[in-house]
Design a protein around this motif. Sequence first.
Motif, PDB file in Angstrom:
ATOM      1  N   ALA A   1      -1.362   2.365   4.824  1.00  0.00           N
ATOM      2  CA  ALA A   1      -2.480   3.154   5.350  1.00  0.00           C
ATOM      3  C   ALA A   1      -2.508   4.548   4.718  1.00  0.00           C
ATOM      4  O   ALA A   1      -3.572   5.071   4.384  1.00  0.00           O
ATOM      5  CB  ALA A   1      -2.381   3.250   6.871  1.00  0.00           C
ATOM      6  N   ILE A   2      -1.325   5.143   4.544  1.00  0.00           N
ATOM      7  CA  ILE A   2      -1.234   6.440   3.866  1.00  0.00           C
ATOM      8  C   ILE A   2      -1.710   6.310   2.428  1.00  0.00           C
ATOM      9  O   ILE A   2      -2.521   7.116   1.937  1.00  0.00           O
ATOM     10  CB  ILE A   2       0.210   6.971   3.902  1.00  0.00           C
ATOM     11  CG1 ILE A   2       0.664   7.221   5.340  1.00  0.00           C
ATOM     12  CG2 ILE A   2       0.336   8.260   3.070  1.00  0.00           C
ATOM     13  CD1 ILE A   2       2.139   7.579   5.467  1.00  0.00           C
ATOM     14  N   GLY A   3      -1.214   5.294   1.738  1.00  0.00           N
ATOM     15  CA  GLY A   3      -1.581   5.076   0.348  1.00  0.00           C
ATOM     16  C   GLY A   3      -3.064   4.846   0.157  1.00  0.00           C
ATOM     17  O   GLY A   3      -3.671   5.342  -0.808  1.00  0.00           O
TER      18      GLY A   3
ATOM     19  N   LYS B   1       3.689  -1.325  -8.734  1.00  0.00           N
ATOM     20  CA  LYS B   1       2.844  -2.500  -8.936  1.00  0.00           C
ATOM     21  C   LYS B   1       2.747  -3.332  -7.662  1.00  0.00           C
ATOM     22  O   LYS B   1       1.736  -3.988  -7.403  1.00  0.00           O
ATOM     23  CB  LYS B   1       3.395  -3.349 -10.078  1.00  0.00           C
ATOM     24  CG  LYS B   1       3.253  -2.708 -11.449  1.00  0.00           C
ATOM     25  CD  LYS B   1       3.802  -3.619 -12.538  1.00  0.00           C
ATOM     26  CE  LYS B   1       3.653  -2.974 -13.912  1.00  0.00           C
ATOM     27  NZ  LYS B   1       4.196  -3.840 -14.997  1.00  0.00           N
ATOM     28  N   SER B   2       3.822  -3.312  -6.861  1.00  0.00           N
ATOM     29  CA  SER B   2       3.853  -4.084  -5.621  1.00  0.00           C
ATOM     30  C   SER B   2       3.226  -3.349  -4.443  1.00  0.00           C
ATOM     31  O   SER B   2       3.190  -3.872  -3.332  1.00  0.00           O
ATOM     32  CB  SER B   2       5.296  -4.455  -5.281  1.00  0.00           C
ATOM     33  OG  SER B   2       6.106  -3.289  -5.194  1.00  0.00           O
ATOM     34  N   GLY B   3       2.718  -2.134  -4.676  1.00  0.00           N
ATOM     35  CA  GLY B   3       2.074  -1.376  -3.608  1.00  0.00           C
ATOM     36  C   GLY B   3       2.787  -0.063  -3.324  1.00  0.00           C
ATOM     37  O   GLY B   3       3.647   0.382  -4.078  1.00  0.00           O
ATOM     38  N   TRP B   4       2.425   0.579  -2.202  1.00  0.00           N
ATOM     39  CA  TRP B   4       2.993   1.867  -1.828  1.00  0.00           C
ATOM     40  C   TRP B   4       4.331   1.663  -1.121  1.00  0.00           C
ATOM     41  O   TRP B   4       4.482   0.777  -0.280  1.00  0.00           O
ATOM     42  CB  TRP B   4       2.035   2.617  -0.913  1.00  0.00           C
ATOM     43  CG  TRP B   4       0.812   3.099  -1.616  1.00  0.00           C
ATOM     44  CD1 TRP B   4      -0.378   2.436  -1.739  1.00  0.00           C
ATOM     45  CD2 TRP B   4       0.658   4.324  -2.332  1.00  0.00           C
ATOM     46  NE1 TRP B   4      -1.258   3.183  -2.484  1.00  0.00           N
ATOM     47  CE2 TRP B   4      -0.659   4.349  -2.860  1.00  0.00           C
ATOM     48  CE3 TRP B   4       1.491   5.399  -2.576  1.00  0.00           C
ATOM     49  CZ2 TRP B   4      -1.141   5.415  -3.609  1.00  0.00           C
ATOM     50  CZ3 TRP B   4       1.026   6.469  -3.321  1.00  0.00           C
ATOM     51  CH2 TRP B   4      -0.291   6.470  -3.820  1.00  0.00           C
TER      52      TRP B   4
ATOM     53  N   LYS C   1       5.725  -1.118   6.567  1.00  0.00           N
ATOM     54  CA  LYS C   1       4.943  -1.262   5.339  1.00  0.00           C
ATOM     55  C   LYS C   1       3.450  -1.025   5.572  1.00  0.00           C
ATOM     56  O   LYS C   1       2.760  -0.461   4.717  1.00  0.00           O
ATOM     57  CB  LYS C   1       5.172  -2.650   4.740  1.00  0.00           C
ATOM     58  CG  LYS C   1       6.601  -2.883   4.271  1.00  0.00           C
ATOM     59  CD  LYS C   1       6.772  -4.273   3.683  1.00  0.00           C
ATOM     60  CE  LYS C   1       8.202  -4.501   3.214  1.00  0.00           C
ATOM     61  NZ  LYS C   1       8.383  -5.863   2.637  1.00  0.00           N
ATOM     62  N   LYS C   2       2.940  -1.455   6.712  1.00  0.00           N
ATOM     63  CA  LYS C   2       1.513  -1.280   7.005  1.00  0.00           C
ATOM     64  C   LYS C   2       1.166   0.197   7.186  1.00  0.00           C
ATOM     65  O   LYS C   2       0.087   0.644   6.795  1.00  0.00           O
ATOM     66  CB  LYS C   2       1.124  -2.083   8.240  1.00  0.00           C
ATOM     67  CG  LYS C   2       1.186  -3.591   8.029  1.00  0.00           C
ATOM     68  CD  LYS C   2       0.730  -4.334   9.272  1.00  0.00           C
ATOM     69  CE  LYS C   2       0.759  -5.854   9.041  1.00  0.00           C
ATOM     70  NZ  LYS C   2       0.326  -6.601  10.258  1.00  0.00           N
TER      71      LYS C   2
END
Length: 253
Positions: free
Chosen positions: A241-243, A225-228, A236-237
């Motif tokens: 980008a992969i996600g 829910k909080s991202g990849w 994290k960036k």
Amino acid sequence: MATASKARVSPAKRKPVKRKPAKKATATEKVPATRKKKEALKDLSVTYDQFKEFEGQRYTGMKVGKSHKWYYDKGEWHETKITPDLWEISYAVTKRRAGKAPEGSGVPVGTAYHWYIFAHQNVRKLNADDYTTSMSGLKLKLAHKRFDSEKWSVSAKTQRKHLVEFLQELIAQLEQEPIPVAFNYNGKDYKGEAIPITQTCLNGVCTKLDVTLNDEQIGIVRYLKSGWKTDSNTDKKFIKAIGNEILNWYNKK
């Protein structure tokens, strides 16, 4: 008739107003928060052993989706070369929980498990004697033995059967066309693939994928829910980008 005017008091002569000190929380006021925490821990210890269901399979223990973090003591890794590309390995170490287990949760002391590990091991030589080492992959529970029993939950034959079934699933997973991943990050081009872990797929969308970029294994990325997220990279960036590439591919299907 002239009325007498009231005498004015200068600000300097005014008496300071005494403010009551803020009321301190009493012990009785703190009880609800403490009780709430104890009740939460009690619920956790109870729900650990309750039967749960995942895709039609009943199980007990930690809920699917939750995670553990461990620290490993200094261990011993032995390896023997069998062929130019195949090695026999053995590894023994004590692992310690990061933090403390909730009171009453988990299995009794003496419980044993048999896992089979499928993992990438990435190493890089630092000097004549040292290498960096990281691993990412999957582990499959084949059997367990209760603390008060000498018998394993299933026979060696059944364990082998389950392992074969999982290996067949893994082969089918690897033979599928992977998701292409290509992007530029900080001026560098990345190109590779993401292999969906089929056990995490729902309605054709998978939340965990094994990613390789520029022929180098990155690790398993997972969607929350909080991202990849991933355990193998702290940028994290970069992981985002992969996600985004993976999500774009799903949206185009």
